[in-house]
Design a protein around this motif. Structure first.
Motif, PDB file in Angstrom:
ATOM      1  N   UNK A 105       0.854  -1.193   0.000  1.00 53.31           N
ATOM      2  CA  UNK A 105       0.000   0.000   0.000  1.00 53.31           C
ATOM      3  C   UNK A 105       0.887   1.239   0.000  1.00 53.31           C
ATOM      4  N   UNK A 106       0.362   2.304  -0.582  1.00 46.63           N
ATOM      5  CA  UNK A 106       1.043   3.599  -0.562  1.00 46.63           C
ATOM      6  C   UNK A 106      -0.040   4.657  -0.650  1.00 46.63           C
ATOM      7  N   UNK A 107      -0.266   5.407   0.433  1.00 41.15           N
ATOM      8  CA  UNK A 107      -1.371   6.345   0.414  1.00 41.15           C
ATOM      9  C   UNK A 107      -1.055   7.582   1.256  1.00 41.15           C
ATOM     10  N   UNK A 108      -1.725   8.658   0.904  1.00 42.72           N
ATOM     11  CA  UNK A 108      -1.498   9.938   1.569  1.00 42.72           C
ATOM     12  C   UNK A 108      -2.319  10.028   2.843  1.00 42.72           C
ATOM     13  N   UNK A 109      -1.660  10.495   3.892  1.00 44.62           N
ATOM     14  CA  UNK A 109      -2.318  10.683   5.180  1.00 44.62           C
ATOM     15  C   UNK A 109      -2.502  12.164   5.476  1.00 44.62           C
ATOM     16  N   UNK A 110      -1.525  12.973   5.095  1.00 46.35           N
ATOM     17  CA  UNK A 110      -1.521  14.380   5.476  1.00 46.35           C
ATOM     18  C   UNK A 110      -0.740  15.193   4.448  1.00 46.35           C
ATOM     19  N   UNK A 111      -0.960  16.495   4.443  1.00 49.35           N
ATOM     20  CA  UNK A 111      -0.132  17.396   3.642  1.00 49.35           C
ATOM     21  C   UNK A 111       1.188  17.697   4.341  1.00 49.35           C
ATOM     22  N   UNK A 112       1.348  17.215   5.566  1.00 47.98           N
ATOM     23  CA  UNK A 112       2.541  17.477   6.369  1.00 47.98           C
ATOM     24  C   UNK A 112       3.266  16.165   6.665  1.00 47.98           C
ATOM     25  N   UNK A 113       4.479  16.274   7.149  1.00 48.69           N
ATOM     26  CA  UNK A 113       5.319  15.105   7.362  1.00 48.69           C
ATOM     27  C   UNK A 113       4.735  14.164   8.413  1.00 48.69           C
ATOM     28  N   UNK A 114       4.915  12.867   8.185  1.00 49.23           N
ATOM     29  CA  UNK A 114       4.577  11.854   9.187  1.00 49.23           C
ATOM     30  C   UNK A 114       5.714  11.818  10.192  1.00 49.23           C
ATOM     31  N   UNK A 115       5.381  11.982  11.463  1.00 56.43           N
ATOM     32  CA  UNK A 115       6.416  12.062  12.499  1.00 56.43           C
ATOM     33  C   UNK A 115       6.632  10.756  13.247  1.00 56.43           C
ATOM     34  N   UNK A 116       5.572   9.989  13.493  1.00 58.06           N
ATOM     35  CA  UNK A 116       5.738   8.738  14.242  1.00 58.06           C
ATOM     36  C   UNK A 116       4.634   7.754  13.895  1.00 58.06           C
ATOM     37  N   UNK A 126       1.417  13.549  12.796  1.00 60.61           N
ATOM     38  CA  UNK A 126       1.899  14.314  11.647  1.00 60.61           C
ATOM     39  C   UNK A 126       2.030  15.792  11.991  1.00 60.61           C
ATOM     40  N   UNK A 127       2.691  16.491  11.076  1.00 61.41           N
ATOM     41  CA  UNK A 127       3.011  17.899  11.291  1.00 61.41           C
ATOM     42  C   UNK A 127       1.823  18.832  11.271  1.00 61.41           C
ATOM     43  N   UNK A 128       0.646  18.334  10.877  1.00 65.99           N
ATOM     44  CA  UNK A 128      -0.549  19.174  10.925  1.00 65.99           C
ATOM     45  C   UNK A 128      -1.196  19.182  12.308  1.00 65.99           C
ATOM     46  N   UNK A 129      -0.592  18.459  13.266  1.00 61.54           N
ATOM     47  CA  UNK A 129      -1.101  18.444  14.629  1.00 61.54           C
ATOM     48  C   UNK A 129      -2.051  17.311  14.943  1.00 61.54           C
ATOM     49  N   UNK A 130      -2.384  16.493  13.934  1.00 63.76           N
ATOM     50  CA  UNK A 130      -3.355  15.422  14.141  1.00 63.76           C
ATOM     51  C   UNK A 130      -2.686  14.093  14.499  1.00 63.76           C
ATOM     52  N   UNK A 151      -8.017   1.428   7.380  1.00 65.93           N
ATOM     53  CA  UNK A 151      -9.060   2.437   7.224  1.00 65.93           C
ATOM     54  C   UNK A 151      -8.964   3.419   8.389  1.00 65.93           C
ATOM     55  N   UNK A 152      -9.090   4.697   8.096  1.00 66.33           N
ATOM     56  CA  UNK A 152      -8.997   5.697   9.163  1.00 66.33           C
ATOM     57  C   UNK A 152     -10.240   5.619  10.049  1.00 66.33           C
ATOM     58  N   UNK A 153     -10.005   5.470  11.359  1.00 64.52           N
ATOM     59  CA  UNK A 153     -11.084   5.348  12.328  1.00 64.52           C
ATOM     60  C   UNK A 153     -11.337   6.637  13.107  1.00 64.52           C
ATOM     61  N   UNK A 154     -10.270   7.347  13.392  1.00 66.26           N
ATOM     62  CA  UNK A 154     -10.382   8.590  14.155  1.00 66.26           C
ATOM     63  C   UNK A 154      -9.301   9.556  13.703  1.00 66.26           C
ATOM     64  N   UNK A 155      -9.587  10.836  13.849  1.00 65.49           N
ATOM     65  CA  UNK A 155      -8.593  11.882  13.616  1.00 65.49           C
ATOM     66  C   UNK A 155      -8.695  12.877  14.768  1.00 65.49           C
ATOM     67  N   UNK A 156      -7.636  12.940  15.579  1.00 62.79           N
ATOM     68  CA  UNK A 156      -7.627  13.766  16.786  1.00 62.79           C
ATOM     69  C   UNK A 156      -6.795  15.010  16.518  1.00 62.79           C
ATOM     70  N   UNK A 157      -7.412  16.177  16.636  1.00 54.59           N
ATOM     71  CA  UNK A 157      -6.682  17.435  16.496  1.00 54.59           C
ATOM     72  C   UNK A 157      -5.963  17.681  17.821  1.00 54.59           C
ATOM     73  N   UNK A 158      -4.710  17.210  17.910  1.00 54.97           N
ATOM     74  CA  UNK A 158      -4.067  17.030  19.214  1.00 54.97           C
ATOM     75  C   UNK A 158      -3.130  18.156  19.634  1.00 54.97           C
ATOM     76  N   UNK A 159      -2.272  18.622  18.731  1.00 53.87           N
ATOM     77  CA  UNK A 159      -1.218  19.551  19.131  1.00 53.87           C
ATOM     78  C   UNK A 159      -1.053  20.665  18.102  1.00 53.87           C
ATOM     79  N   UNK A 160      -1.187  21.885  18.535  1.00 54.47           N
ATOM     80  CA  UNK A 160      -0.983  23.024  17.649  1.00 54.47           C
ATOM     81  C   UNK A 160       0.470  23.057  17.178  1.00 54.47           C
ATOM     82  N   UNK A 161       0.656  23.150  15.876  1.00 56.23           N
ATOM     83  CA  UNK A 161       2.001  23.217  15.315  1.00 56.23           C
ATOM     84  C   UNK A 161       2.589  21.881  14.929  1.00 56.23           C
ATOM     85  N   UNK A 162       1.997  20.790  15.380  1.00 53.22           N
ATOM     86  CA  UNK A 162       2.494  19.472  15.007  1.00 53.22           C
ATOM     87  C   UNK A 162       2.391  18.465  16.129  1.00 53.22           C
ATOM     88  N   UNK A 163       1.967  17.255  15.790  1.00 50.12           N
ATOM     89  CA  UNK A 163       1.977  16.134  16.731  1.00 50.12           C
ATOM     90  C   UNK A 163       3.200  15.285  16.422  1.00 50.12           C
TER      91      UNK A 163
END
Length: 304
Positions: free
Chosen positions: A133-144, A156-160, A170-182
């Protein structure tokens, strides 16, 4: 409880971005901006003869003991797969367009999952390294990337923090966790809680039932790059860009010790990676190019 630095190792000519278990007990591997993955004998406090030189900075790594494979994620987004028994590179996988920041093995699926700076995730079988598989998760870098029971947590760098089911992804949840990046997210070993750290320097606690926020600790002065629990689950460490390590009681996340200068011979620059060796010994490394081994003496009271 007291903490002391037992060893300090040096040899890299660039920042150390990742620490991960070595080829045998008492050894760790490091990935560095100097284009090397190096191994260190912590018992003797010296560099091992083993090292791998690549053509660019190495942001992440993983050693698969059973298969004797070393994976190295580089600044341009390539994943190098090296057979240590045959002493040769098996694959140089160019899928991501920016750096590889995260590598995780999912043994129940026989997968490696890779997170890229391009915001994409790639999934590879761990035998032939064919792309699944190869798929996009975010417009920002995947951090962990981390396992949360039978699910995958992606920061990711979008804070989610995004939660994907396995094996369907399949995406189950998206948590807006940290301003500036998670930057990181790990499951508590003994509770139905996900703990995350981000650019906002906060530790945030999320209940796994509905991913509602149940606690928030302003833990550091700058971004939190990693959170790691001790093998027995009784203690946790957080590592930060503010040059500080914090040791926590994992039961209530009361602070046990703040490891920083001048109180300790601690790091002088950002701490990028931490690794527990056992319940009372851990390693830290970062931009100052130093590897520090720390021991916890539970028979002594805190220095505070």
């Amino acid at each position: 409880m007291n903490v002391r630095k037992s060893k300090e190792l040096a040899g890299h000519a660039g920042p150390i971005y990742a620490l991960f278990p070595g080829r045998s007990e008492g050894h760790v591997l490091t990935a560095s901006g100097d284009k090397f993955i190096a191994e260190w004998n912590l018992d003797e406090g010296v560099a091992s003869p083993f090292s791998v030189k690549l053509e660019e900075a190495v942001f992440s790594g993983y050693f698969h003991e059973e298969k004797q494979l070393l994976l190295a994620g580089t600044a341009s987004g390539n994943l190098h797969v090296i057979d240590l028994q045959a002493k040769k590179e098996l694959r140089n996988l160019a899928v991501h367009k920016k750096g590889v920041f995260a590598i995780i093995h999912i043994p129940q699926e026989n997968w490696f999952i890779i997170g890229g700076g391009d915001g994409f995730i790639s999934v590879w079988d761990d035998a032939q390294f064919e792309l699944i598989r190869h798929f996009k998760v975010s417009d920002f870098k995947i951090r962990s990337l981390s396992l949360v029971d039978e699910q995958l947590a992606v920061t990711s760098g979008d804070g989610f923090i995004r939660i994907f089911d396995l094996p369907w992804l399949n995406e189950q949840n998206a948590i807006n966790a940290h301003e500036g990046g998670a930057y990181c997210a790990v499951k508590h070993p003994n509770k139905p809680v996900l703990i995350s750290g981000g650019k906002d320097a906060h530790l945030r606690f999320w209940h796994l039932d509905d991913f509602s926020e149940i606690r928030n600790i302003p833990a550091h002065n700058f971004g939190i790059y990693q959170i790691k629990f001790s093998p027995d689950g009784t203690k946790a460490l957080s590592a930060s860009r503010d040059k500080t390590l914090k040791l926590w009681n994992s039961e209530d996340f009361g602070l046990i010790e703040r490891i920083e200068r001048p109180k300790y011979p601690a790091h002088t620059h950002s701490i990028n990676s931490i690794l527990w060796l056992d319940n009372n010994q851990f390693v830290s490394a970062g931009d100052d190019r130093k590897i520090k081994v720390w021991n916890i003496d539970e028979s002594l009271e805190s220095r505070d």
